[in-house]
Design an enzyme around this catalytic site. Structure first.
Site, short mmCIF file in Angstrom:
data_model
loop_
_atom_site.label_atom_id
_atom_site.label_comp_id
_atom_site.label_asym_id
_atom_site.label_seq_id
_atom_site.Cartn_x
_atom_site.Cartn_y
_atom_site.Cartn_z
N CYS A 1 10.59 6.95 -8.15
CA CYS A 1 11.95 7.27 -8.57
C CYS A 1 12.88 7.46 -7.37
CB CYS A 1 11.97 8.55 -9.38
SG CYS A 1 10.84 8.54 -10.76
N ARG B 1 11.70 1.08 -3.67
CA ARG B 1 10.71 2.12 -3.95
C ARG B 1 9.90 1.83 -5.21
NH1 ARG B 1 11.86 7.07 -1.27
NH2 ARG B 1 10.81 8.18 -2.92
N TRP C 1 10.68 5.58 -12.34
CA TRP C 1 9.35 4.96 -12.44
C TRP C 1 8.60 5.82 -13.45
CZ3 TRP C 1 4.17 6.14 -11.58
CH2 TRP C 1 3.31 5.07 -11.34
N ASN D 1 13.17 13.69 -9.53
CA ASN D 1 11.94 13.02 -9.08
C ASN D 1 10.84 14.07 -9.10
OD1 ASN D 1 13.51 10.84 -8.53
ND2 ASN D 1 13.21 10.86 -6.31
N GLY D 2 9.63 13.65 -9.47
CA GLY D 2 8.52 14.59 -9.49
C GLY D 2 8.02 14.76 -10.91
N GLU E 1 -7.87 -5.33 3.11
CA GLU E 1 -6.41 -5.36 3.20
C GLU E 1 -5.85 -6.72 2.74
OE1 GLU E 1 -4.17 -3.27 3.38
OE2 GLU E 1 -2.41 -4.24 4.18
N LYS F 1 -3.26 -7.13 -0.34
CA LYS F 1 -1.95 -7.79 -0.23
C LYS F 1 -1.79 -8.82 -1.34
CE LYS F 1 -0.26 -5.64 1.71
NZ LYS F 1 -0.69 -4.41 2.23
N GLU G 1 -1.46 -7.16 -4.85
CA GLU G 1 -0.20 -6.41 -4.98
C GLU G 1 0.97 -7.31 -5.33
OE1 GLU G 1 0.02 -2.61 -2.00
OE2 GLU G 1 -0.08 -4.54 -1.04
N HIS H 1 -25.15 -8.93 -2.83
CA HIS H 1 -25.52 -7.90 -3.81
C HIS H 1 -24.57 -7.87 -4.98
CE1 HIS H 1 -28.48 -6.55 -0.95
NE2 HIS H 1 -27.54 -6.61 -0.02
N LYS I 1 6.74 2.09 -3.61
CA LYS I 1 6.58 2.15 -2.15
C LYS I 1 5.98 3.48 -1.73
CE LYS I 1 6.99 0.74 2.02
NZ LYS I 1 5.89 -0.15 2.41
#
Ligand code: G6P
Length: 611
Positions: free
Chosen positions: A2, A27, A74, A100-101, A484, A488, A491, A507, A606
């Site tokens: 948010c 964000r 969000w 926010n929160g 990573e 990427k 995402e 395995h 973000k």
């Protein structure tokens, strides 16, 4: 997550609010809303989707006024729809607030308020704040006092901005756990959850601290604690420029940030390398160096990409500092009753310095009495402030949700830390340390050479952008790079991708390999090269389609792989700084070809400020 903006001054608030919201888009959010105090009442508009949708839905002439608030939401409590979008209101539309929160005890408060006749419109936790303030204000008739009294009843986190028609020249803000910054203009004030929303207007800011409430007029800002104690805060100067938060000709922030890496890696080392002495200076660790050198164990704690950087850090520190290192997900660390003993040092790694789980892990570790250090990008962030010491990575604002330049800067700082501790503990000789530092100094140029020719990567993206799965395999220092690379891709392109240590493939993941499966091998000439070569053979034997990241002139792999991407050679511990670059670009080009929103991927944020 948010985003919050607020304005009061002499200009029309709406364009400033909308511009601020646009700057906070990175964000991650799913709906947006604004409220402007216009002719003694609140003019409100909320919309599902992007800020552009909100703008398209607005008749701007209806929102004339010089004080207002705006929010990108969000969703946590309640689906993304107009009603759940912020601002939220009291019963009589006299109070509007953005938050926010998470209000953890909202259910109890809501039940109590409903029993007193309050009528709720949304499913959110936030709305309870508006009604609670209203309830208290009805009896106290003092708005600032009512906010403080209300917040004392709240369990949870908040960055909060409140406006009311009863105080048409004032905005009220409060913070606990969610960042809020107040910007000072000339006869005007700005409020935001992130300074990038206001840097175009002012560079003079005050960061509100947890437990503080500020009463803001056009020319003043009075800060108090919830217990009515006045607080003085120095005005700080923002260190970044508007250009740094603009695309500067690149189609996406992510591509811009990938291309900034030669510079940002350099910035992470600037003034810290003592080449002649074969050593490193990290000023933020001066006061805690002795404790760090005596550490019995180092625990690295982070989330997401920062967690991958921590994994590389583990390899570096164990190899050259010889202190046992453990890496933990922040979200797991905080809830598993971790064993922390005298002599343990916890290092949290966070680009934003605001990630809720990482911050909670930091607090958990502090409460258990161990030394806690932070490796952060955002200057003045909560994690940076609450750590006992630490190192900034100096990568500059990172706007693309998928982290790129922060990762390579985190690796750079971890390499510097390794040299510092390795030298001081007598494990690294001056010569060995100088060699690492020399190799590090060559990295920006080598990154530049990868970035200068991306044709092969674009070609591979063209070939594979319709793939449904990807496997990324690497060993040693490049195992975290495999993780990573996979992160990427998923995402930003929404292709399912997994990273694995190459030998571990046998395995389980080997069962997935057929002639449709692209397998990306990270195979520079390092200590595990020969082993990775065997793993490539295993994939080829099952007709998997091999894409290999290799050093120049690797004939053997070129024979086996369908595609190779060449990166310059470096020493093992620094090779992730080079091998990750093509993986960032591959994910980027694939996402673009799939028509994905690269900078604001669906569902992602973000800075994840809820646990
Ligand atoms: C979010 C971001 C990731 C980031 C992670 C940790 O998930 O989308 O890019 O790696 O949070 O963030 P931090 O700011 O703590 O490094």
């Amino acid at each position: 997550m948010c985003g919050i903006v607020g304005y009061l001054g002499e200009k029309q608030a709406l364009p400033i609010l909308l511009d601020g919201l646009r700057r906070l888009e990175y964000r991650g959010y799913d709906s947006a809303g604004i409220a402007v105090l216009s002719n003694g009442s609140l003019a409100v508009k909320k919309n599902v989707g992007k800020v552009a949708d909100l703008i398209a839905a607005l008749d701007q002439t209806q929102y004339r006024g010089t004080i207002g608030i705006g929010h990108t939401r969000w969703a946590t409590h309640g689906v993304p729809n107009e009603t759940n979008a912020h601002p939220h209101f009291d019963c009589h539309l006299k109070i509007a607030l953005i938050h926010n929160g998470v209000i953890e005890n909202f259910h109890t408060l809501k039940t109590m308020l409903e029993s007193k006749g309050h009528h709720f419109r949304s499913e959110t936790d936030t709305e309870v704040l508006a009604h609670l303030i209203e309830e208290i204000y009805n009896s106290t008739k003092d708005f600032e006092l009512s906010i403080r009294m209300a917040l004392k009843q709240v369990v949870g986190t908040y960055g909060l901005v409140v406006t009311t028609i009863d105080y048409p020249d004032t905005l009220f803000v409060a913070r606990k756990g969610s960042p809020l910054v107040i910007g000072y203009g000339d006869g005007e004030m700005y409020i935001a959850s992130d300074p990038s929303a206001m840097v175009a207007h002012t560079r003079k800011v005050v960061y509100l601290q947890d437990g503080e409430v500020a009463t803001i007029t056009r020319t003043s800002c009075t800060i108090k604690t919830l217990d009515d104690e006045y607080k003085h805060r120095e005005i700080e100067e923002l260190t970044f420029s508007v250009e740094q938060i603009e695309k500067c000709g690149y189609p996406h922030f992510m591509l811009k940030e990938i291309h900034e890496q030669p510079q940002t890696i350099q910035d992470s080392m600037r003034g810290r390398v003592l080449l002649e002495e074969g050593s490193v200076k990290l000023g933020g660790l001066d006061g805690v160096l002795k404790q760090l050198l005596d550490a019995q164990r180092i625990v690295l704690v982070a989330c997401g990409t920062s967690w991958h950087a921590a994994l590389v850090g583990e390899y570096m520190l164990e190899q050259y500092v010889r202190i046992p290192v453990e890496v933990d997900y922040a979200s797991e660390f905080r809830y598993r009753d971790p064993v922390l003993q005298k002599g343990d040092v916890v290092i949290v790694i966070s680009q934003s310095g605001e990630t809720a789980d990482t911050l909670a892990a930091l607090r958990e570790a502090k409460a258990r009495g161990v030394l806690v250090l932070g490796i952060c990008n955002v200057v003045g962030s909560t994690i940076a402030r609450e750590s006992d010491g630490g190192v900034y990575i100096h990568a500059g604002p990172e706007i693309g949700v998928a982290s790129t330049k922060a990762f390579t800067s985190q690796l750079t700082v971890l390499a510097l830390l390794t040299v510092l501790l390795g030298r001081k503990r007598g494990i690294l000789s001056k010569q060995e340390a100088s060699n690492i530092l020399h190799e590090l100094s060559l990295i920006p140029e080598k990154v530049q050479s990868i970035l200068s020719d991306t044709k092969q990567i674009e070609k591979i993206a063209q070939e594979f952008y319709n793939a449904r799965n990807f496997l990324y395999l690497g060993r040693g220092y490049n195992f975290p790079v495999a993780l990573e690379g996979a992160l990427k891709l998923k995402e930003i392109s929404y292709i399912h991708a997994e990273g694995y240590p190459a030998a571990e493939m046998k395995h389980g993941p080997i069962a997935l390999i057929d002639n449709d499966m692209p397998v990306v091998f990270i195979a520079p000439r390092d200590a595990t090269y020969e082993k990775v070569l065997s793993n490539i053979q295993e994939v080829r034997a099952r007709n998997g389609r091999v894409i290999a990241i290799v050093n120049d002139s690797e004939e053997e792999i070129q024979r086996l792989a369908e595609y190779t991407i060449h990166v310059p050679h470096s020493i093992d511990m620094l090779s992730p700084l080079l091998t990750v670059i093509p993986l960032q670009l591959l994910a980027y080009y694939i996402a673009v070809l799939r028509g994905c929103n690269v900078d604001q991927p669906r569902n992602l944020a973000k800075s994840v400020t809820v646990e």
